[in-house]
Scaffold this active site. Structure first.
Site, short mmCIF file in Angstrom:
data_model
loop_
_atom_site.label_atom_id
_atom_site.label_comp_id
_atom_site.label_asym_id
_atom_site.label_seq_id
_atom_site.Cartn_x
_atom_site.Cartn_y
_atom_site.Cartn_z
N LYS A 13 0.68 -0.90 -0.09
CA LYS A 13 0.18 0.09 -0.11
C LYS A 13 0.93 1.07 0.04
CE LYS A 13 -2.05 -0.76 3.77
NZ LYS A 13 -1.60 -2.30 4.20
N ARG A 88 -9.82 0.92 8.32
CA ARG A 88 -9.17 -0.78 8.55
C ARG A 88 -10.36 -1.19 9.20
NH1 ARG A 88 -3.54 0.06 8.13
NH2 ARG A 88 -2.65 -1.86 9.17
N ARG A 127 11.79 -6.49 5.20
CA ARG A 127 11.41 -4.45 5.28
C ARG A 127 12.04 -3.81 5.86
NH1 ARG A 127 5.18 -1.96 4.81
NH2 ARG A 127 5.62 -3.06 6.40
N ARG A 162 11.21 -1.57 11.15
CA ARG A 162 10.28 -0.96 12.55
C ARG A 162 9.69 -1.97 13.28
NH1 ARG A 162 5.47 -0.22 8.44
NH2 ARG A 162 3.83 -1.63 10.31
N ARG A 173 -0.51 -9.10 13.34
CA ARG A 173 -0.93 -7.94 12.23
C ARG A 173 -2.19 -8.43 11.38
NH1 ARG A 173 4.17 -5.37 10.49
NH2 ARG A 173 3.36 -4.51 9.05
P1 ADP Z 1 0.87 -2.57 8.09
O1 ADP Z 1 0.15 -2.37 7.13
O2 ADP Z 1 1.80 -2.48 6.91
O3 ADP Z 1 0.54 -3.28 8.81
P2 ADP Z 1 0.43 0.78 9.13
O4 ADP Z 1 2.15 1.02 8.68
O5 ADP Z 1 -0.37 0.49 8.02
O6 ADP Z 1 1.03 -0.91 8.64
O7 ADP Z 1 0.07 0.30 10.22
C1 ADP Z 1 0.69 -0.10 11.69
C2 ADP Z 1 -0.21 0.12 12.35
O8 ADP Z 1 -0.74 1.62 13.27
C3 ADP Z 1 -0.95 -1.16 12.50
O9 ADP Z 1 -0.79 -1.82 13.14
C4 ADP Z 1 -2.11 -0.69 13.47
O10 ADP Z 1 -1.65 -0.87 15.04
C5 ADP Z 1 -1.87 1.21 13.59
N1 ADP Z 1 -3.07 1.23 12.33
C6 ADP Z 1 -2.54 2.36 11.14
N2 ADP Z 1 -3.59 2.51 10.59
C7 ADP Z 1 -4.61 2.39 11.22
C8 ADP Z 1 -5.83 2.11 11.08
N3 ADP Z 1 -6.42 2.60 10.60
N4 ADP Z 1 -6.83 1.76 12.36
C9 ADP Z 1 -6.36 1.16 13.57
N5 ADP Z 1 -5.20 1.13 13.84
C10 ADP Z 1 -4.18 2.16 13.06
#
Ligand code: ADP
Length: 215
Positions: A13, A88, A127, A162, A173
């Protein structure tokens, strides 16, 4: 353009959102980047979000909607936006619908990046991310390495793994994605705005999105 990118962690993404924003000037809005910056800056939001993020769980919907309610009304969003990592959950998607209606905006497209599980697992463990909050360039130790001494090729900051890229957090996740986020595929399919793309080539994905938007 105004689009939503759906997909499991590691589906690409962030990479695709960056490419799309270069392509037409729409702003990339990544809730993950916003939250990581808040954690680093030790703001109230960051302190509230940190534990959830490190465990690989979702941050509560109310916190996310506070962020997005404000973010989507900032002037740079007038040129269009690419939502990366939001919504999400179904409640977030419902709240987004209400927010867009209030702002008198519609989405052009919801893209589902459909990537096989083996590819996802391999990508997440290899990554690396630039630690500069305003860069956050994404690297991969196999396919797109940083400099030999581990620095970002764009800005020179250290490139790091990360905190949520431990084996345990990655597992969480992916489970969270299947339970809470995957149902959004059906949600947007029913609304008629979904385009699923199964490719691992960024160029192919961007071309597929550009074509779908033109239609
Ligand atoms: P990835 O898609 O690789 O898991 P992101 O950088 O999008 O990584 O998200 C990292 C973390 O941030 C998620 O595991 C969650 O804890 C939090 N997060 C990000 N976006 C949201 C969202 N829309 N709702 C709830 N938690 C979120």
């Amino acid at each position: 353009m105004r689009i939503v990118l759906l997909g499991a962690p590691g589906a690409g993404k962030g990479t695709i959102a960056k490419l799309l924003s270069i392509f037409d000037g729409s702003v990339q809005i990544s809730t993950g980047d916003i939250l990581r910056n808040a954690v680093k800056a030790k703001t109230k939001l960051g302190n509230e979000a940190q534990g959830y993020m490190e465990r690989g769980e979702l941050v509560p919907d109310s916190l996310i909607m506070d962020i997005m309610g404000a973010r989507l009304q900032e002037p740079d969003c007038k040129k269009g936006f690419i939502l990366d990592g939001f919504p999400r959950t179904i409640p977030q998607a419902d709240a987004l619908k209400g927010l867009l209606k209030k702002l008198n905006l519609t989405l052009d497209l919801v893209v589902n990046l459909d990537v096989p599980r083996e590819v996802i697992l391999d990508r997440l463990t290899t990554r690396r991310t630039c630690s500069n909050p305003s860069c956050q360039e994404i690297y991969n130790i196999k396919s797109k390495p940083p400099t030999p001494d581990g620095k970002c090729k764009k800005c020179g900051w250290k490139v790091v793994q990360r905190d949520d890229e431990t084996e345990e957090a990655i597992g969480n996740r992916l489970v969270t994605y299947n339970e809470k986020t995957a149902p959004l595929i059906d949600y947007y399919q029913k609304e008629g705005s979904l385009k699923s793309i199964s490719s691992t080539s960024s160029e192919e994905i961007v071309a597929g999105i550009a074509k779908a938007i033109k239609k």
